[in-house]
Design an enzyme around this catalytic site. Structure first.
Site, PDB file in Angstrom:
ATOM      1  N   HIS A  79      -8.484  -1.271  -0.663  1.00 34.39           N
ATOM      2  CA  HIS A  79      -7.466  -2.286  -0.926  1.00 34.39           C
ATOM      3  C   HIS A  79      -8.237  -3.542  -1.263  1.00 34.39           C
ATOM      4  O   HIS A  79      -9.230  -3.830  -0.611  1.00 34.39           O
ATOM      5  CB  HIS A  79      -6.649  -2.632   0.318  1.00 34.39           C
ATOM      6  CG  HIS A  79      -6.146  -1.475   1.082  1.00 34.39           C
ATOM      7  ND1 HIS A  79      -4.864  -1.015   0.961  1.00 34.39           N
ATOM      8  CD2 HIS A  79      -6.742  -0.678   1.994  1.00 34.39           C
ATOM      9  CE1 HIS A  79      -4.696   0.003   1.774  1.00 34.39           C
ATOM     10  NE2 HIS A  79      -5.811   0.232   2.407  1.00 34.39           N
ATOM     11  N   LYS A 132     -14.874  -4.138   5.937  1.00 35.65           N
ATOM     12  CA  LYS A 132     -14.334  -4.978   4.864  1.00 35.65           C
ATOM     13  C   LYS A 132     -15.261  -6.126   4.522  1.00 35.65           C
ATOM     14  O   LYS A 132     -16.134  -6.496   5.305  1.00 35.65           O
ATOM     15  CB  LYS A 132     -12.971  -5.538   5.276  1.00 35.65           C
ATOM     16  CG  LYS A 132     -13.023  -6.383   6.529  1.00 35.65           C
ATOM     17  CD  LYS A 132     -11.697  -7.084   6.791  1.00 35.65           C
ATOM     18  CE  LYS A 132     -11.802  -7.973   8.023  1.00 35.65           C
ATOM     19  NZ  LYS A 132     -10.694  -8.882   8.165  1.00 35.65           N
ATOM     20  N   ARG A 141       6.889 -10.936   5.596  1.00 36.73           N
ATOM     21  CA  ARG A 141       6.387 -10.704   6.951  1.00 36.73           C
ATOM     22  C   ARG A 141       7.002 -11.735   7.868  1.00 36.73           C
ATOM     23  O   ARG A 141       7.051 -12.916   7.524  1.00 36.73           O
ATOM     24  CB  ARG A 141       4.861 -10.858   7.001  1.00 36.73           C
ATOM     25  CG  ARG A 141       4.148  -9.821   6.178  1.00 36.73           C
ATOM     26  CD  ARG A 141       2.654  -9.965   6.280  1.00 36.73           C
ATOM     27  NE  ARG A 141       2.019  -9.090   5.298  1.00 36.73           N
ATOM     28  CZ  ARG A 141       0.733  -9.095   5.012  1.00 36.73           C
ATOM     29  NH1 ARG A 141      -0.075  -9.929   5.638  1.00 36.73           N
ATOM     30  NH2 ARG A 141       0.229  -8.272   4.115  1.00 36.73           N
ATOM     31  N   HIS A 165      -5.200  -1.159  -5.542  1.00 33.73           N
ATOM     32  CA  HIS A 165      -5.814  -0.044  -4.842  1.00 33.73           C
ATOM     33  C   HIS A 165      -6.721   0.676  -5.809  1.00 33.73           C
ATOM     34  O   HIS A 165      -6.346   0.906  -6.960  1.00 33.73           O
ATOM     35  CB  HIS A 165      -4.725   0.882  -4.290  1.00 33.73           C
ATOM     36  CG  HIS A 165      -3.895   0.210  -3.255  1.00 33.73           C
ATOM     37  ND1 HIS A 165      -2.608  -0.202  -3.486  1.00 33.73           N
ATOM     38  CD2 HIS A 165      -4.198  -0.195  -2.004  1.00 33.73           C
ATOM     39  CE1 HIS A 165      -2.143  -0.803  -2.407  1.00 33.73           C
ATOM     40  NE2 HIS A 165      -3.090  -0.826  -1.490  1.00 33.73           N
ATOM     41  N   CYS A 191       0.793  -1.234   0.000  1.00 38.03           N
ATOM     42  CA  CYS A 191       0.000   0.000   0.000  1.00 38.03           C
ATOM     43  C   CYS A 191       0.824   1.282   0.000  1.00 38.03           C
ATOM     44  O   CYS A 191       0.570   2.156  -0.830  1.00 38.03           O
ATOM     45  CB  CYS A 191      -0.961   0.017   1.175  1.00 38.03           C
ATOM     46  SG  CYS A 191      -1.578  -1.582   1.631  1.00 38.03           S
ATOM     47  N   GLN A 200       1.400 -10.882  -3.195  1.00 34.38           N
ATOM     48  CA  GLN A 200      -0.007 -10.501  -3.095  1.00 34.38           C
ATOM     49  C   GLN A 200      -0.492  -9.982  -4.426  1.00 34.38           C
ATOM     50  O   GLN A 200       0.213  -9.227  -5.083  1.00 34.38           O
ATOM     51  CB  GLN A 200      -0.153  -9.385  -2.069  1.00 34.38           C
ATOM     52  CG  GLN A 200      -0.552  -9.870  -0.715  1.00 34.38           C
ATOM     53  CD  GLN A 200      -0.856  -8.708   0.213  1.00 34.38           C
ATOM     54  OE1 GLN A 200      -0.361  -7.594   0.014  1.00 34.38           O
ATOM     55  NE2 GLN A 200      -1.657  -8.959   1.197  1.00 34.38           N
ATOM     56  N   ASP A 233      -2.426  -7.565  -5.284  1.00 35.23           N
ATOM     57  CA  ASP A 233      -3.002  -6.390  -4.673  1.00 35.23           C
ATOM     58  C   ASP A 233      -3.613  -5.472  -5.722  1.00 35.23           C
ATOM     59  O   ASP A 233      -3.243  -5.540  -6.884  1.00 35.23           O
ATOM     60  CB  ASP A 233      -1.849  -5.618  -4.025  1.00 35.23           C
ATOM     61  CG  ASP A 233      -2.198  -5.167  -2.644  1.00 35.23           C
ATOM     62  OD1 ASP A 233      -3.379  -4.933  -2.393  1.00 35.23           O
ATOM     63  OD2 ASP A 233      -1.277  -5.054  -1.818  1.00 35.23           O
TER      64      ASP A 233
HETATM   65 ZN   LIG Z   1      -3.264  -1.911   0.207  1.00 39.51          ZN
END
Ligand SMILES: [Zn+2]
Ligand SMILES: [Zn+2]
Length: 635
Positions: free
Chosen positions: A510, A464, A363, A385, A334, A381, A383
């Protein structure tokens, strides 16, 4: 004595404060009271042994409820500890929670205990269950609780009590001679346990910390019906056969080395799978109006301070130094994505802006929880946005749900949707939360999909929607997520120019569809049991010449398929056909093509579908038609 008012459906009953839940149930106009094992009052769970201290809406928990299984399994863990204590009087007890699909209890044994001893423990548990011992709850002052365990040398329980706040009342559960420190809830009695099984034994450090003593963890499961236990055990057997760690080795997809615990290596076959998956992902996202970026893996500390990760997430981040300055490896994409947004001034006319990133994140996970591709320390990921106007939330959420639905349906995955709303600790105004939550809710309603609601389970920065994907064994995996974010736009001071020519904050979501590519591939391996459909299979066709005399013709066919882009192998080793066939089966290759005397004479090939189904003879052209049809339809 003070009174409390409880609401049940359209009735309302008045009870004395601290009445037992069991007595309260007697007053409610309900059938099948014997099948109620607990009640919710508002959102707090009370078992029958607990005094009622609050007012509100009552909702009974029957034995067929999902929550009832947790209560059953935790109660079974007490019964197991009780049986163990009868058989091994010197044992020290640690903790025994319910977990997904079962329960465990951690023991500190003086004696040597192995899997062979589990049946004796089961037999003792059976006796306790047949005795139908009632569970009782009582509370002890802290001092008494400490001295209770000091007398019994309960070192682990003492540590647990010391960790509790000074103020907390300390509750115990007792059935017959067995007493355990416990918050509950529990079943009315041991007789409610209808079917159970002890599964296995493992070492586990006290509190998961390798500096602590190693305890013996016994795993088990239980159900309210024998039938359900049997079905579960069959499913577990099947799951063992499909274990992605085992199949990952057998099919040479990925490996994990001691030199990189939790950091998977992708082998050539795994790379094929991964790239096809990503090609598919990119094509679907292109059609859905996404662009793609890639942001760096290492970025300065300042960025992570700005995003809040430095303060809230640092324990999970790998940190290093460049030229004496602290940097961190990204745990999420992000912040990088926000920097890209800020590179330009944006107008409302561009919205929604959908920016994808297939981003490699790291992580830190404790070594004890690492598990194949399911729990790793580095993963990719998928991902994205999305930057938009508040009034675009609903449509955009629908777009994401539809995109996810399209992608999952190709793999035959069903899924369940869960909406999580504002938690107690959160940022943002009531108005912002109202708008955000309504947006998600309306999208779910409009699309007409069933969903469950988890009040208070949203992130601190926004509500979410999670997708729980269901594999062919009925197991759920949380993969896709759509999260609204009210924090990052503030922190990064994101703006756009609205229709009046003024600066305004955009709404940011996200979202991921696959979640982690690594984990998704792990799920795919188990879902297909390693037998991938043709469009995904790392090797689609293997060609087996029957003897040396047929190698030349086999090579011609190999070249023909290879040049057309098919993933094909030839096994021209001087081995018996049956042997080569069995090996191809172990590699779970979708099509096995056999070339011998007869085939050469007729100008055909013999085709076998992996899984031992003979399809008979084909001309090469017909076979190519079959292959291309399946690849195009993603079968
Ligand atoms: Zn994000
Ligand atoms: Zn308990």
């Amino acid at each position: 004595m003070s009174k409390l008012r409880l609401q049940f459906e359209n009735d309302s009953v008045e009870i004395d404060k601290n009445s037992m839940v069991a007595d309260v149930i007697e007053k409610l106009p309900l059938k099948n009271k014997h099948n109620i094992i607990a009640v919710y009052i508002n959102n707090t769970l009370f078992d029958l042994h607990t005094p009622v201290t609050i007012e509100g809406k009552v909702k009974p928990v029957f034995i067929d409820a999902e929550k009832a299984l947790d209560i059953l399994r935790h109660s079974t863990s007490h019964v197991m500890a009780q049986a163990v204590q009868r058989l091994y009087p010197k044992v020290k007890l640690a903790i025994g929670p319910a977990i997904k699909d079962g329960f465990y209890y951690d023991f500190d044994f003086l004696d040597q205990v192995s899997e062979q001893d589990l049946s004796a423990i089961e037999a003792e548990m059976k006796k306790i269950i047949d005795e139908d011992q009632a569970f009782e709850r009582y509370v002890m002052p802290r001092i008494e609780a400490l001295s209770f365990f000091q007398k019994r040398n309960g070192i682990y329980k003492l540590e647990l009590i010391r960790d509790l706040g000074e103020e907390e009342s300390i509750s115990f559960y007792k059935n017959a001679e067995f007493i355990d420190l416990c918050r509950g809830p529990h079943l009315p009695s041991t007789g409610y346990i209808k079917a159970f099984k002890l599964l296995n034994l493992a070492g586990a450090y006290w509190r998961g910390d390798e500096r602590n003593p190693m305890l013996t963890r016994i795993y088990g499961t239980s159900f309210f019906q024998d039938k359900a236990l049997k079905a579960y055990l069959v499913r577990m057997e099947e799951a063992k056969k499909r274990d992605h760690r085992k199949l990952g080795r057998q099919l040479e997809l990925f490996s994990i080395h001691d030199e990189g615990p939790g950091f998977p290596f992708w082998l050539p076959n795994g790379m094929v799978l991964r790239n096809i998956l990503l090609d598919f992902w990119r094509e679907e996202h292109r059609k859905a109006g996404y662009v793609e970026i890639q942001t760096p893996i290492l970025l300065k500390k300042d960025l992570w301070v700005l995003s809040g990760h430095w303060e809230n997430y640092r324990d999970n981040m790998y940190i290093t130094e460049i030229d004496g300055y602290p940097f961190a490896i990204k745990p999420m994409n992000c912040p990088g994505g926000m920097l890209v947004y800020k590179e330009k001034i944006h107008s409302y006319r561009e919205f929604p802006i959908r920016v994808g990133e297939i981003g490699l994140v790291h992580r830190h996970e404790k070594s004890g929880v690492l598990q194949g591709l399911f729990r790793v320390r580095s993963f990719t990921q998928d991902d994205a946005h999305i930057f938009m106007l508040p009034e675009q939330i609903e449509d955009e959420i629908i777009n994401v749900i539809e995109l996810t639905d399209r992608i999952y349906s190709i793999f035959g995955f069903d899924y369940q949707l869960e909406l999580s709303t504002r938690p107690e600790r959160s940022i943002g105004t009531d108005k912002q939360w109202e708008m955000a939550t309504k947006g998600l809710e309306n999208a779910l309603k409009k699309i007409g999909k069933q969903y469950t609601e988890s009040p208070g389970e949203g992130a601190f920065y926004g509500p979410k929607i999670d997708f729980h994907l269901e594999d062919c064994l009925g197991r759920l995996h949380q993969c896709a997520t759509i999260q609204l974010d009210m924090s990052l736009p503030e922190r990064f001071d994101l703006t756009f120019i609205n229709s009046k020519g003024e600066e305004e904050r955009p709404v940011v979501i996200h979202r991921t569809v696959l979640g982690s590519i690594e984990r998704f591939i792990g799920i795919l391996i188990e879902h297909y049991g390693g037998r991938f459909p043709v469009w995904l299979a790392p090797v689609q066709v293997v060609i087996l010449p029957i003897t040396r005399d047929h190698v030349e013709e086999a090579q011609k066919i190999y070249k023909e398929l290879y040049n057309r882009g098919y993933r094909v192998q030839i096994d021209d080793r001087n081995e018996k056909l049956g042997y080569k066939m069995r090996e191809s089966e172990l590699k779970k290759i979708p099509y096995i093509v056999v070339i011998g005397e007869k085939e050469i004479k007729e100008g055909t090939i013999s085709v076998r579908k992996g899984g031992r189904q003979d399809l008979g003879s084909f001309t090469l052209d017909n076979f190519i038609q079959l292959l291309s049809g399946e690849v195009n339809q993603k079968k």
